[in-house]
Scaffold this motif. Structure first.
Motif, PDB file in Angstrom:
ATOM      1  N   VAL A   1       0.808  -1.101  -0.063  1.00  0.00           N
ATOM      2  CA  VAL A   1      -0.136   0.041  -0.089  1.00  0.00           C
ATOM      3  C   VAL A   1       0.750   1.411   0.016  1.00  0.00           C
ATOM      4  O   VAL A   1       1.549   1.420   0.970  1.00  0.00           O
ATOM      5  CB  VAL A   1      -1.091  -0.143   1.189  1.00  0.00           C
ATOM      6  N   THR A   2       0.615   1.996  -1.258  1.00  0.00           N
ATOM      7  CA  THR A   2       1.308   3.458  -1.317  1.00  0.00           C
ATOM      8  C   THR A   2       0.306   4.268  -1.921  1.00  0.00           C
ATOM      9  O   THR A   2      -0.607   3.964  -2.151  1.00  0.00           O
ATOM     10  CB  THR A   2       2.555   3.176  -2.307  1.00  0.00           C
ATOM     11  N   PRO A   3       0.532   5.599  -1.771  1.00  0.00           N
ATOM     12  CA  PRO A   3      -0.327   6.382  -2.338  1.00  0.00           C
ATOM     13  C   PRO A   3      -0.687   6.138  -3.919  1.00  0.00           C
ATOM     14  O   PRO A   3      -1.732   6.051  -4.414  1.00  0.00           O
ATOM     15  CB  PRO A   3       0.372   7.824  -2.348  1.00  0.00           C
ATOM     16  N   GLU A   4       0.333   5.602  -4.822  1.00  0.00           N
ATOM     17  CA  GLU A   4       0.172   5.033  -6.074  1.00  0.00           C
ATOM     18  C   GLU A   4      -0.762   4.015  -6.113  1.00  0.00           C
ATOM     19  O   GLU A   4      -0.936   3.646  -7.087  1.00  0.00           O
ATOM     20  CB  GLU A   4       1.678   4.965  -6.702  1.00  0.00           C
ATOM     21  N   SER A   5      -0.666   2.893  -5.192  1.00  0.00           N
ATOM     22  CA  SER A   5      -1.260   1.722  -5.443  1.00  0.00           C
ATOM     23  C   SER A   5      -2.754   1.823  -4.974  1.00  0.00           C
ATOM     24  O   SER A   5      -3.466   0.741  -5.003  1.00  0.00           O
ATOM     25  CB  SER A   5      -0.607   0.859  -4.414  1.00  0.00           C
ATOM     26  N   LEU A   6      -3.161   3.015  -4.557  1.00  0.00           N
ATOM     27  CA  LEU A   6      -4.956   2.918  -4.386  1.00  0.00           C
ATOM     28  C   LEU A   6      -5.460   3.054  -5.599  1.00  0.00           C
ATOM     29  O   LEU A   6      -5.092   3.735  -6.761  1.00  0.00           O
ATOM     30  CB  LEU A   6      -5.009   4.235  -3.681  1.00  0.00           C
ATOM     31  N   GLY A   7      -6.476   2.351  -5.694  1.00  0.00           N
ATOM     32  CA  GLY A   7      -7.559   2.372  -6.650  1.00  0.00           C
ATOM     33  C   GLY A   7      -8.233   0.987  -6.789  1.00  0.00           C
ATOM     34  O   GLY A   7      -8.248   0.113  -6.001  1.00  0.00           O
ATOM     35  N   ASN A   8      -8.436   0.581  -8.261  1.00  0.00           N
ATOM     36  CA  ASN A   8      -9.376  -0.676  -8.404  1.00  0.00           C
ATOM     37  C   ASN A   8      -8.267  -1.925  -9.041  1.00  0.00           C
ATOM     38  O   ASN A   8      -7.390  -1.472  -9.748  1.00  0.00           O
ATOM     39  CB  ASN A   8     -10.322  -0.496  -9.514  1.00  0.00           C
ATOM     40  N   TYR A   9      -8.586  -2.949  -8.417  1.00  0.00           N
ATOM     41  CA  TYR A   9      -7.946  -4.127  -8.700  1.00  0.00           C
ATOM     42  C   TYR A   9      -9.038  -5.128  -9.306  1.00  0.00           C
ATOM     43  O   TYR A   9      -9.758  -5.562  -8.684  1.00  0.00           O
ATOM     44  CB  TYR A   9      -7.044  -4.757  -7.842  1.00  0.00           C
ATOM     45  N   VAL A  10      -8.570  -5.578 -10.567  1.00  0.00           N
ATOM     46  CA  VAL A  10      -9.623  -6.564 -10.962  1.00  0.00           C
ATOM     47  C   VAL A  10      -8.869  -8.030 -11.486  1.00  0.00           C
ATOM     48  O   VAL A  10      -7.715  -7.922 -12.310  1.00  0.00           O
ATOM     49  CB  VAL A  10     -10.224  -5.968 -12.480  1.00  0.00           C
ATOM     50  N   CYS A  11      -9.281  -9.049 -11.217  1.00  0.00           N
ATOM     51  CA  CYS A  11      -9.022 -10.176 -11.689  1.00  0.00           C
ATOM     52  C   CYS A  11      -9.503 -10.928 -12.852  1.00  0.00           C
ATOM     53  O   CYS A  11     -11.020 -11.215 -12.775  1.00  0.00           O
ATOM     54  CB  CYS A  11      -8.768 -11.398 -10.503  1.00  0.00           C
ATOM     55  N   LEU A  12      -9.205 -11.143 -13.958  1.00  0.00           N
ATOM     56  CA  LEU A  12      -9.725 -11.614 -15.091  1.00  0.00           C
ATOM     57  C   LEU A  12      -9.274 -12.931 -15.375  1.00  0.00           C
ATOM     58  O   LEU A  12      -8.042 -12.936 -15.579  1.00  0.00           O
ATOM     59  CB  LEU A  12      -9.645 -10.682 -16.420  1.00  0.00           C
ATOM     60  N   CYS A  13     -10.132 -14.089 -15.658  1.00  0.00           N
ATOM     61  CA  CYS A  13      -9.884 -15.261 -15.906  1.00  0.00           C
ATOM     62  C   CYS A  13     -10.435 -16.047 -16.996  1.00  0.00           C
ATOM     63  O   CYS A  13     -11.466 -15.660 -17.567  1.00  0.00           O
ATOM     64  CB  CYS A  13      -9.989 -16.487 -14.590  1.00  0.00           C
ATOM     65  N   ASP A  14      -9.562 -16.729 -17.915  1.00  0.00           N
ATOM     66  CA  ASP A  14      -9.917 -17.364 -19.027  1.00  0.00           C
ATOM     67  C   ASP A  14     -10.863 -18.464 -18.712  1.00  0.00           C
ATOM     68  O   ASP A  14     -10.247 -19.831 -18.523  1.00  0.00           O
ATOM     69  CB  ASP A  14      -9.314 -17.562 -20.239  1.00  0.00           C
ATOM     70  N   GLU A  15     -12.314 -18.730 -18.652  1.00  0.00           N
ATOM     71  CA  GLU A  15     -12.997 -19.526 -17.740  1.00  0.00           C
ATOM     72  C   GLU A  15     -13.331 -20.726 -18.972  1.00  0.00           C
ATOM     73  O   GLU A  15     -13.701 -21.708 -19.086  1.00  0.00           O
ATOM     74  CB  GLU A  15     -14.031 -18.992 -16.986  1.00  0.00           C
ATOM     75  N   VAL A  16     -14.056 -20.049 -20.021  1.00  0.00           N
ATOM     76  CA  VAL A  16     -14.853 -20.606 -21.325  1.00  0.00           C
ATOM     77  C   VAL A  16     -14.218 -20.881 -22.588  1.00  0.00           C
ATOM     78  O   VAL A  16     -14.763 -21.408 -23.497  1.00  0.00           O
ATOM     79  CB  VAL A  16     -16.220 -20.001 -21.317  1.00  0.00           C
ATOM     80  N   GLY A  17     -12.843 -20.510 -22.512  1.00  0.00           N
ATOM     81  CA  GLY A  17     -12.194 -20.471 -23.944  1.00  0.00           C
ATOM     82  C   GLY A  17     -11.464 -19.010 -24.295  1.00  0.00           C
ATOM     83  O   GLY A  17     -11.890 -18.177 -23.883  1.00  0.00           O
ATOM     84  N   ARG A  18     -10.432 -19.184 -25.292  1.00  0.00           N
ATOM     85  CA  ARG A  18      -9.588 -18.340 -25.442  1.00  0.00           C
ATOM     86  C   ARG A  18     -10.500 -17.260 -26.616  1.00  0.00           C
ATOM     87  O   ARG A  18     -10.166 -15.950 -26.475  1.00  0.00           O
ATOM     88  CB  ARG A  18      -8.382 -18.659 -26.275  1.00  0.00           C
ATOM     89  N   ASP A  19     -11.457 -17.759 -27.213  1.00  0.00           N
ATOM     90  CA  ASP A  19     -12.359 -16.821 -28.073  1.00  0.00           C
ATOM     91  C   ASP A  19     -13.325 -16.234 -27.284  1.00  0.00           C
ATOM     92  O   ASP A  19     -14.365 -15.326 -28.079  1.00  0.00           O
ATOM     93  CB  ASP A  19     -12.562 -17.930 -29.217  1.00  0.00           C
ATOM     94  N   GLN A  20     -13.639 -16.463 -26.073  1.00  0.00           N
ATOM     95  CA  GLN A  20     -14.399 -15.887 -25.401  1.00  0.00           C
ATOM     96  C   GLN A  20     -14.033 -14.627 -24.314  1.00  0.00           C
ATOM     97  O   GLN A  20     -12.688 -14.693 -24.078  1.00  0.00           O
ATOM     98  CB  GLN A  20     -15.286 -16.959 -24.486  1.00  0.00           C
ATOM     99  N   PRO A  21     -14.755 -13.731 -24.189  1.00  0.00           N
ATOM    100  CA  PRO A  21     -14.249 -12.515 -23.228  1.00  0.00           C
ATOM    101  C   PRO A  21     -13.713 -13.130 -21.884  1.00  0.00           C
ATOM    102  O   PRO A  21     -14.544 -14.295 -21.469  1.00  0.00           O
ATOM    103  CB  PRO A  21     -15.229 -11.523 -22.986  1.00  0.00           C
ATOM    104  N   PRO A  22     -12.909 -12.480 -21.185  1.00  0.00           N
ATOM    105  CA  PRO A  22     -12.480 -13.149 -19.861  1.00  0.00           C
ATOM    106  C   PRO A  22     -13.582 -12.880 -18.696  1.00  0.00           C
ATOM    107  O   PRO A  22     -14.203 -12.006 -18.875  1.00  0.00           O
ATOM    108  CB  PRO A  22     -11.019 -12.600 -19.458  1.00  0.00           C
TER     109      PRO A  22
END
Length: 791
Positions: free
Chosen positions: A588-609
């Motif tokens: 945690v620093t002033p620069e690290s504040l904000g949003n963090y999103v985890c995106l995973c390939d669940e249904v295949g590479r041709d589908q959005p994460p």
């Protein structure tokens, strides 16, 4: 408390209690066993279901159908013998009888061997009466166990029974400096062992052994039965500045009785080869073998045997485990290949010696018998001499890891094979059951190139490593030095949540929403992971978890991945982060504040994460200081002392640089003195590559109890911690002020001092650490340009 949870799944304590109640688990601990503990070996009678456990001064028989039914045999060391052992410099605890060997003799008896106060002894257990055989005078009938059982309770050791004859790999002297692979029982003249030469065995750590019995249907050439030994030893073929460990597989033949003149009472068929477990993408080589499980891929066909091994790395400073598999066919091919020719001089290269006929080291077969070699006693001296000088093979048995886990140390392994529907065809899936040094059992499904961690079950306390795993009738019998647990493992019904069931899709499992149960998928029918678990559960649309943090903390953001496909994190551009498998550590620093999103390939590479987790980090209000920042006067004072020491070091380095630039140092004497003072500040004088030493430049993150390679976020203590780290919850659990203390723990080998003070030099030496970690010696054992032998 025993809990079951998913791969990286974190839920509330109440959810864990519910899951625990759904697990049909039986456990025997110190309360049930009483004064019997230090269990080290398992022996299962599959016909009766009786499990025999070797312990300290005792052997225990447990009915696996009902763990409450058990019997105990006491096998103690006489008081005089214990005193004599202590007088020789051993501890009181080690001068007991630790039963390390239990093997069926086939005549209604069990052969049991124990350390017996550093004087190994063997006895006979009558199975029907479950009692030790005794002499006419009432004393226990015993015979020497030297060469059959180790002298010390903690020495590495393995043994296997082949046709009623015991084959062992153990130390053979009191000091533990001599090692033998031997035929330990049977006719006295046929009890043979390895040559006492470092080219045969060099400081080995024995791991496992296996008896491969040939089947007439699959043995047209009349090959002899074979015994395989797996171990780690110090390599003598590498010219390196430190001891390089390498994993080996060695083979001897069952009908080998030694040579007539050369190699008398020694193996004439002892060959060994190096096992290579290497990640080809990164070049990381895992060079320390810790366990091996043997399983035939085709029932009844010995040639289909595969060996699954757990590996770690001598060169890594963090906990790391990998699993590699080797086929018997691959090993046989290497053992039938060229021999390693050790060079005697770097200046004068010599030509390899010609291989005599018949080929040295080969087992008896129909062709050799037709040539008149019915026994190893008839082999020519030139063949035996070559064999004595060339036990090592030139080629290696190479495999890529099935899986690699960071922050985890696996100790034991068991494997099952299952056939699952895959469209119109069927496919074979491998299921790995892995025990950890923290008392957990991990279930991993390997389908094709993908290895998916299905579930993790906490069986014992973090101080009880798993040291035995047996699979029997769709159940796992798991042991530690203090406890025994039985739990179901077979079928899809053991998975109690949609997420865990979805991870087991490769094993043919599908979640039935109507029944709220995991079931076997029908032939040819598959459902994707999202359709299985995204019905009302918001799998790809989780709520945003707001995290109120303080500057300087380290936060671990969790991401639950259901498939073996990759995940990535979207974070603020200047944040300081580090990956822990799928989870993300944020400083945690002033620069690290904000949003963090985890995106995973669940249904295949041709589908959005799929968006699996999202966090918003904001600064906390001052009201939390009472819960987080204040950890007691001692911690406050200690932290200031550490800051003063670090500041002093920075000042010394700064003055040294200025003085150096001004030319103030001209003889090197002052510089040497400064460097010596710097060395005194390091935590250890061990070399950074030493597996027994601490991290060379540790980040000194406090640790109390670890789970899943990082932390267990459930049931952690809330008192006495200084609140330096937070472990988050991806299941939507709000972080309360009092829960901040639950996040004190982080992962791996980082440790705190006795009062929680931070140790190490910190960020001052971070650049040195980064450069040091790039050295090629830390990525694997390099080959020497010139191989020079001292043999």
């Amino acid at each position: 408390m025993n809990t079951i949870h998913g791969t990286y799944e974190h839920s509330t304590i109440q959810e864990h209690k519910t899951k625990k109640q759904e697990v049909d688990m039986s456990k025997l601990g110190s309360r049930e066993f009483g004064s019997v503990y230090n269990f080290s070996t398992f022996l299962l009678d599959r016909s009766s279901g009786i499990l025999y456990l070797g312990a300290r001064d005792a052997v225990v028989a447990v009915d696996t159908a009902n763990l409450s039914k058990r019997k105990t045999i006491e096998w103690n060391v006489a008081e005089e013998k214990r005193k004599s052992c202590v007088a020789k410099g051993k501890t009181e605890g080690d001068c007991r009888n630790y039963v390390r060997l239990l093997e069926f003799l086939g005549d209604g008896r069990i052969y049991a061997c124990g350390t017996f106060a550093f004087d190994p002894q063997c006895a006979f257990i009558n199975i029907s009466s479950f009692s030790l055989e005794k002499l006419e005078d009432g004393n226990v009938k015993m015979e020497t166990g030297k060469g059959k059982c180790p002298f010390e309770p903690r020495q590495h050791y393995t043994a296997v029974m082949a046709g009623g004859i015991l084959y062992t790999a153990a130390t053979s002297n009191f000091l533990g400096t001599m090692y033998d692979i031997s035929r330990a029982t049977g006719i006295e003249q046929e009890r043979i062992r390895t040559e006492q030469s470092i080219s045969w065995l060099s400081d080995p750590e024995f791991v496992s052994s296996a008896f491969i019995q040939e089947d007439e249907e699959f043995n047209p050439t009349g090959e002899d039965d074979k015994i395989y030994f797996f171990f780690t030893e110090v390599a003598k073929e590498y010219d390196f500045y430190t001891k390089v460990k390498v994993p080996r597989v060695a083979r001897v033949c069952k009908s080998d009785v030694g040579g007539m003149k050369t190699l008398q009472r020694r193996w004439t068929t002892f060959l060994k080869a190096q096992l290579v477990c290497e990640d080809r993408g990164s070049g990381q080589r895992f060079n320390v073998l810790t366990d091996v499980f043997t399983v035939p891929h085709q029932p009844g066909d010995p040639s289909s045997t595969h060996f699954y091994g757990i590996f770690t790395s001598q060169w890594e400073r963090e906990e790391l485990s990998a699993v590699c598999v080797y086929s018997l066919e691959e090993i046989t091919k290497v053992l039938n290949g060229p021999f390693k020719e050790l060079k005697k001089s770097c200046e004068n290269w010599i030509n390899p010696e010609p291989i005599p006929t018949p080929r040295p080291g080969q087992c008896l077969n129909s062709a050799l018998r037709e040539q008149g070699f019915e026994s190893s006693l008839k082999l020519p001296d030139k063949v035996l001499t070559f064999m004595r000088d060339h036990p090592l093979m030139e080629n290696n048995v190479v495999a890529a890891p099935l899986m690699i886990r960071k922050g985890i140390t696996y100790t034991k392994l068991a494997v099952t094979l299952t056939t699952t529907p895959s469209g119109p065809k069927e496919q074979t899936a491998t299921v790995l059951y892995l025990g950890t040094d923290r008392g957990e059992l991990h279930k991993v499904a390997v389908v094709g190139p993908n290895a998916t961690l299905i579930e993790e079950v906490a069986l014992f306390s973090a101080q009880e490593p798993v040291n035995n795993i047996l699979l029997y009738k769709n159940e796992a019998l798991v042991g530690s030095p203090l406890s025994l647990v039985k739990l179901p493992i077979g079928g899809c019904s053991v998975h109690t949540s949609c997420e865990v069931c979805a991870r087991a899709r490769g094993l043919g499992c599908v979640w039935r929403h109507k029944e709220q149960a995991c079931d076997t998928a029908k032939h040819g029918k598959e459902e994707d992971l999202v359709s299985q678990c995204n019905k009302g559960e918001g799998l790809c649309s989780p709520p945003v978890t707001e995290m109120r943090v303080e500057e300087g903390l380290r936060v671990l953001l969790s991401c639950v991945q259901l498939s073996p496909r990759p995940c990535h994190w979207v974070s603020p551009p200047f944040s300081q982060t580090r990956r822990h498998n799928y989870d993300l550590e944020v400083e945690v620093t002033p620069e690290s504040l904000g949003n963090y999103v985890c995106l995973c390939d669940e249904v295949g590479r041709d589908q959005p994460p799929c968006r699996k987790a999202e966090y918003q980090l904001t600064l906390n209000n001052p009201s939390m200081e009472g819960n987080v920042a204040v950890a007691g006067g001692r911690h406050f004072l200690a932290s200031h002392i550490i800051f003063l020491v670090v500041g002093f070091i920075i000042g010394v380095i700064f003055l040294f640089v200025i003085y150096k630039r001004q030319g103030g140092m001209r003889g090197g004497g002052h510089s040497s003195s400064t460097l010596e003072k710097g060395r005194d500040l390091l935590p250890s004088t061990d070399t950074p590559q030493s597996p027994s030493s601490a991290s060379f430049l540790s980040e000194a993150v406090p640790l109390t109890e670890k789970r899943n390679g990082t932390l267990n976020g459930h049931g952690m203590h809330s008192g006495g911690l200084n609140g330096r780290h937070i472990y988050t919850n991806s299941g939507g659990l709000k972080l309360q002020e009092s829960a901040v203390n639950l996040a004190e723990e982080l992962d791996g080998r980082e440790r705190a001092g006795p009062d929680g003070e931070e140790e190490g030099l910190g960020d001052v030496l971070s650049e040195m650490e980064e450069e040091f970690s790039k050295l090629p010696c830390l990525r694997g054992a390099p080959l020497a340009l010139c191989e020079e032998s001292s043999i």
